[in-house]
Design an enzyme around this catalytic site. Structure first.
Site, PDB file in Angstrom:
ATOM      1  N   ARG A 171       0.847  -1.189   0.000  1.00  0.00           N
ATOM      2  CA  ARG A 171       0.000   0.000   0.000  1.00  0.00           C
ATOM      3  C   ARG A 171       0.881   1.236   0.000  1.00  0.00           C
ATOM      4  O   ARG A 171       1.841   1.331   0.764  1.00  0.00           O
ATOM      5  CB  ARG A 171      -0.946   0.012   1.208  1.00  0.00           C
ATOM      6  N   GLU A 175      -2.342   7.577  -4.771  1.00  0.00           N
ATOM      7  CA  GLU A 175      -2.885   6.827  -5.897  1.00  0.00           C
ATOM      8  C   GLU A 175      -4.323   7.241  -6.220  1.00  0.00           C
ATOM      9  O   GLU A 175      -5.120   7.425  -5.293  1.00  0.00           O
ATOM     10  CB  GLU A 175      -2.833   5.334  -5.529  1.00  0.00           C
ATOM     11  N   HIS A 208      -0.185  -0.417 -10.188  1.00  0.00           N
ATOM     12  CA  HIS A 208      -0.939  -1.239  -9.233  1.00  0.00           C
ATOM     13  C   HIS A 208      -1.466  -2.512  -9.911  1.00  0.00           C
ATOM     14  O   HIS A 208      -2.675  -2.752  -9.982  1.00  0.00           O
ATOM     15  CB  HIS A 208      -2.091  -0.450  -8.607  1.00  0.00           C
TER      16      HIS A 208
END
Length: 317
Positions: A236, A265, A283
């Site tokens: 993350r 993000e 991602h």
């Protein structure tokens, strides 16, 4: 027939399962579903299939007065107010095991890509070209015989460790709890975070995110690392303070980084894009046909179980 709202397109295998048990309404617009559309969609739904990028806050939960389950299509769930969902007696589930192999593969892929300068070499070959083989040209680092430090020895971290051992790497790990059985199985050594940062050649973040993990890797931590170290984050984004990472790279405090996730993000810090010693991917940790199909089946079966009065798998609240 009860309704399920799906907050974005998912693989057909899960969609077909849902269609056998629900009236299915799925967001098919461009980009991410906006809040107003999401609220409208859950108003008469019994189940919500949310994506990792779907912000399920109190307003959304309040709008879903008939919701029995929020099945999150992803291993993480920090996009959902799980405590508030618990107060409303709504189960929240995730898809943990489906991501293991895909994300571990990507983590090791990023290790190799940044250490051997694969992306940088690809760009050079496509643009200016090169003059031919030379002894001092385009040197990177070998991984064999090096030390990998894994932050978070869960399912994914353990899979990364097994792959690293196949490259003859020494494995250090850290986390809230020591896992002696896995240590013996994998050949890993438990250390505290500071020791890991000081000794690892490659530092991979494979831990779940929670508020205590925010900026776990910051200016002070970069200063502990070897000047030849590489940081890899496929977990993350907010675990790493991106501006501190940029400064560490610019100041040659570490040799490189590879990121699949970002602090803000989907936005990516501009300075990261300009640095040659950073590999960036969008991602894609579990973006394989196999993993995404499995995730699709898991969320569908969780929703089906919930409306049938059964306890679904992988409840996180």
């Amino acid at each position: 027939m009860e309704k399920v709202y799906v907050a974005g397109a998912i693989p057909e295998v899960g969609l077909k399962l849902l269609q056998e048990h629900f009236e299915v309404e799925m967001y098919e617009g461009k980009g991410l579903v906006d809040k107003d559309t999401l609220i409208k969609g859950v108003k008469d739904a019994t189940a919500l299939i949310s994506l990792l990028s779907t912000n399920v806050d109190k307003d959304v939960i309040d709008a879903g007065k008939d919701l029995k389950i929020i099945a999150n299509y992803g291993a993480g769930f920090n996009n959902i107010d799980i405590e508030y969902a618990r107060e409303k007696s709504i189960d929240v589930t995730n898809t943990p095991k489906a991501s293991t192999n895909a994300t571990a593969d990507l983590t090791i892929g990023l290790v190799l890509a940044v250490a051997r300068r694969i992306v940088e070499g690809d760009q050079l070959s496509r643009t200016t070209g090169f003059d031919g083989w030379a002894p001092l040209f385009f040197r990177g680092r070998e991984v064999s015989g090096k030390t990998i430090g894994i932050i978070g020895l869960g399912e994914i971290g353990s899979a990364v460790a097994r792959r690293a051992r196949a490259f003859d790497m020494d494995v250090l790990y850290t986390g809230p709890n020591r896992k002696e059985e896995k240590e013996r199985e994998i050949g890993a050594k438990y250390v505290d975070l500071d020791t890991l940062l000081k000794n690892a050649d490659f530092i991979t973040i494979n831990a779940a995110y929670n508020p205590k993990m925010h900026h776990l890797i910051d200016t002070e931590q970069f200063k502990m690392m070897k000047s030849t170290a590489y940081l890899i984050n496929a977990s993350r984004g907010p675990i790493v303070h991106e501006q501190a990472l940029v400064q560490a790279l610019k100041n040659n405090e570490i040799e490189g980084a590879a990121l699949d996730v970002y602090e803000f993000e989907p936005d990516i810090t501009d300075d990261l894009k300009s640095l040659n010693n950073v590999v960036l991917t969008p991602h894609i940790g579990n973006a394989t046909f196999e993993a995404r199909d499995m995730m699709s089946k898991i969320v569908a079966n969780a929703a089906i179980s919930a409306v049938q009065g059964e306890k679904p798998q992988f409840v996180v609240n």
